[in-house]
Write a protein that holds these residues in place. Structure first.
Motif, mmCIF file in Angstrom:
data_model
loop_
_atom_site.group_PDB
_atom_site.id
_atom_site.type_symbol
_atom_site.label_atom_id
_atom_site.label_comp_id
_atom_site.label_asym_id
_atom_site.label_seq_id
_atom_site.Cartn_x
_atom_site.Cartn_y
_atom_site.Cartn_z
ATOM 1 N N HIS A 79 -6.953 5.939 -1.715
ATOM 2 C CA HIS A 79 -7.748 4.846 -2.277
ATOM 3 C C HIS A 79 -7.059 3.496 -2.082
ATOM 4 C CE1 HIS A 79 -5.063 5.756 -5.678
ATOM 5 N NE2 HIS A 79 -5.262 4.505 -6.043
ATOM 6 N N GLU A 80 -5.730 3.476 -2.073
ATOM 7 C CA GLU A 80 -5.020 2.216 -1.829
ATOM 8 C C GLU A 80 -5.199 1.762 -0.384
ATOM 9 O OE1 GLU A 80 -0.997 1.712 -3.137
ATOM 10 O OE2 GLU A 80 -1.331 2.959 -4.918
ATOM 11 N N ILE A 81 -5.178 2.707 0.535
ATOM 12 C CA ILE A 81 -5.383 2.365 1.950
ATOM 13 C C ILE A 81 -6.795 1.808 2.135
ATOM 14 C CG2 ILE A 81 -5.535 3.268 4.300
ATOM 15 C CD1 ILE A 81 -3.497 5.430 3.418
ATOM 16 N N GLU A 82 -7.782 2.514 1.581
ATOM 17 C CA GLU A 82 -9.175 2.082 1.717
ATOM 18 C C GLU A 82 -9.398 0.713 1.079
ATOM 19 O OE1 GLU A 82 -11.325 5.380 0.095
ATOM 20 O OE2 GLU A 82 -11.115 6.561 1.926
ATOM 21 N N ALA A 83 -8.812 0.490 -0.084
ATOM 22 C CA ALA A 83 -8.974 -0.802 -0.763
ATOM 23 C C ALA A 83 -8.344 -1.926 0.052
ATOM 24 C CB ALA A 83 -8.362 -0.746 -2.157
ATOM 25 N N ARG B 288 -2.992 -6.970 7.129
ATOM 26 C CA ARG B 288 -4.021 -5.965 6.861
ATOM 27 C C ARG B 288 -4.692 -5.532 8.157
ATOM 28 N NH1 ARG B 288 -9.486 -6.252 6.226
ATOM 29 N NH2 ARG B 288 -9.399 -8.497 6.381
ATOM 30 N N GLU B 289 -5.014 -6.477 9.012
ATOM 31 C CA GLU B 289 -5.647 -6.152 10.294
ATOM 32 C C GLU B 289 -4.689 -5.375 11.199
ATOM 33 O OE1 GLU B 289 -8.791 -6.379 11.292
ATOM 34 O OE2 GLU B 289 -9.253 -7.083 9.278
ATOM 35 N N SER B 290 -3.418 -5.721 11.156
ATOM 36 C CA SER B 290 -2.428 -4.975 11.935
ATOM 37 C C SER B 290 -2.349 -3.537 11.440
ATOM 38 C CB SER B 290 -1.048 -5.639 11.836
ATOM 39 O OG SER B 290 -1.071 -6.902 12.449
ATOM 40 N N LEU B 291 -2.335 -3.357 10.123
ATOM 41 C CA LEU B 291 -2.305 -2.020 9.547
ATOM 42 C C LEU B 291 -3.541 -1.230 9.975
ATOM 43 C CD1 LEU B 291 -1.013 0.114 7.745
ATOM 44 C CD2 LEU B 291 -2.107 -0.990 5.774
ATOM 45 N N ARG B 292 -4.685 -1.860 9.906
ATOM 46 C CA ARG B 292 -5.931 -1.200 10.318
ATOM 47 C C ARG B 292 -5.843 -0.743 11.782
ATOM 48 N NH1 ARG B 292 -11.453 -2.159 8.722
ATOM 49 N NH2 ARG B 292 -10.692 -3.996 7.625
ATOM 50 N N GLY B 293 -5.413 -1.614 12.662
ATOM 51 C CA GLY B 293 -5.312 -1.279 14.080
ATOM 52 C C GLY B 293 -4.327 -0.153 14.341
ATOM 53 N N VAL C 228 0.839 -1.199 0.000
ATOM 54 C CA VAL C 228 0.000 0.000 0.000
ATOM 55 C C VAL C 228 0.875 1.250 0.000
ATOM 56 C CG1 VAL C 228 -1.675 1.314 1.358
ATOM 57 C CG2 VAL C 228 -1.871 -1.158 1.212
ATOM 58 N N ASP C 229 0.575 2.159 -0.918
ATOM 59 C CA ASP C 229 1.212 3.468 -0.934
ATOM 60 C C ASP C 229 0.408 4.369 -0.007
ATOM 61 O OD1 ASP C 229 2.161 6.024 -1.433
ATOM 62 O OD2 ASP C 229 1.992 5.886 -3.609
ATOM 63 N N LEU C 230 0.983 4.745 1.112
ATOM 64 C CA LEU C 230 0.264 5.546 2.107
ATOM 65 C C LEU C 230 -0.101 6.930 1.593
ATOM 66 C CD1 LEU C 230 2.269 4.532 5.292
ATOM 67 C CD2 LEU C 230 -0.077 3.854 4.696
ATOM 68 N N GLY C 231 0.510 7.356 0.521
ATOM 69 C CA GLY C 231 0.171 8.635 -0.080
ATOM 70 C C GLY C 231 -1.070 8.577 -0.949
ATOM 71 N N GLN C 232 -1.597 7.371 -1.144
ATOM 72 C CA GLN C 232 -2.778 7.159 -1.989
ATOM 73 C C GLN C 232 -3.925 6.638 -1.128
ATOM 74 O OE1 GLN C 232 -2.796 8.064 -5.200
ATOM 75 N NE2 GLN C 232 -0.667 8.706 -4.921
ATOM 76 N N LEU D 259 -3.473 2.228 12.221
ATOM 77 C CA LEU D 259 -4.042 3.475 11.712
ATOM 78 C C LEU D 259 -5.091 4.039 12.677
ATOM 79 C CD1 LEU D 259 -4.318 2.547 7.944
ATOM 80 C CD2 LEU D 259 -2.821 4.293 8.934
ATOM 81 N N VAL D 260 -5.889 3.161 13.264
ATOM 82 C CA VAL D 260 -6.889 3.599 14.240
ATOM 83 C C VAL D 260 -6.197 4.177 15.475
ATOM 84 C CG1 VAL D 260 -8.684 2.789 15.833
ATOM 85 C CG2 VAL D 260 -8.713 2.062 13.442
#
Length: 85
Positions: free
Chosen positions: A33-37, A52-57, A27-31, A59-60
């Protein structure tokens, strides 16, 4: 306050982990739509889903720290540096 007295250090540590998991997830954090996808997709392989779940946590958690910083009158640093920085 949640106990994050050292906001700058906490944000730096979170950002390090966020960048690591974003790289694992491709995932490009500058995009946005890539984060959301990435966060919306279900992955068949457990390792990909775990990243993916680790990234989500992460970011929250970053959003929570940012909110607390703003409540304290501080400005959180950007997750991704602006072009040219």
């Amino acid at each position: 306050m949640s106990g994050f007295e050292h906001y700058r250090q906490e944000i730096a540590a979170l950002d390090h982990e966020i960048h690591k998991y974003a790289m694992i997830c491709g995932v490009d954090l500058g995009q946005r739509h890539e984060i959301e996808a990435c966060l919306a997709e279900h992955h068949a392989a457990w390792a990909d889903d775990k990243a993916r779940e680790s990234l989500r946590g992460l970011l929250v958690l970053r959003l929570k720290v940012e909110t607390e910083m703003l409540d304290q009158g501080m400005t959180p640093p950007p997750l991704v540096a602006a072009a040219g920085d």
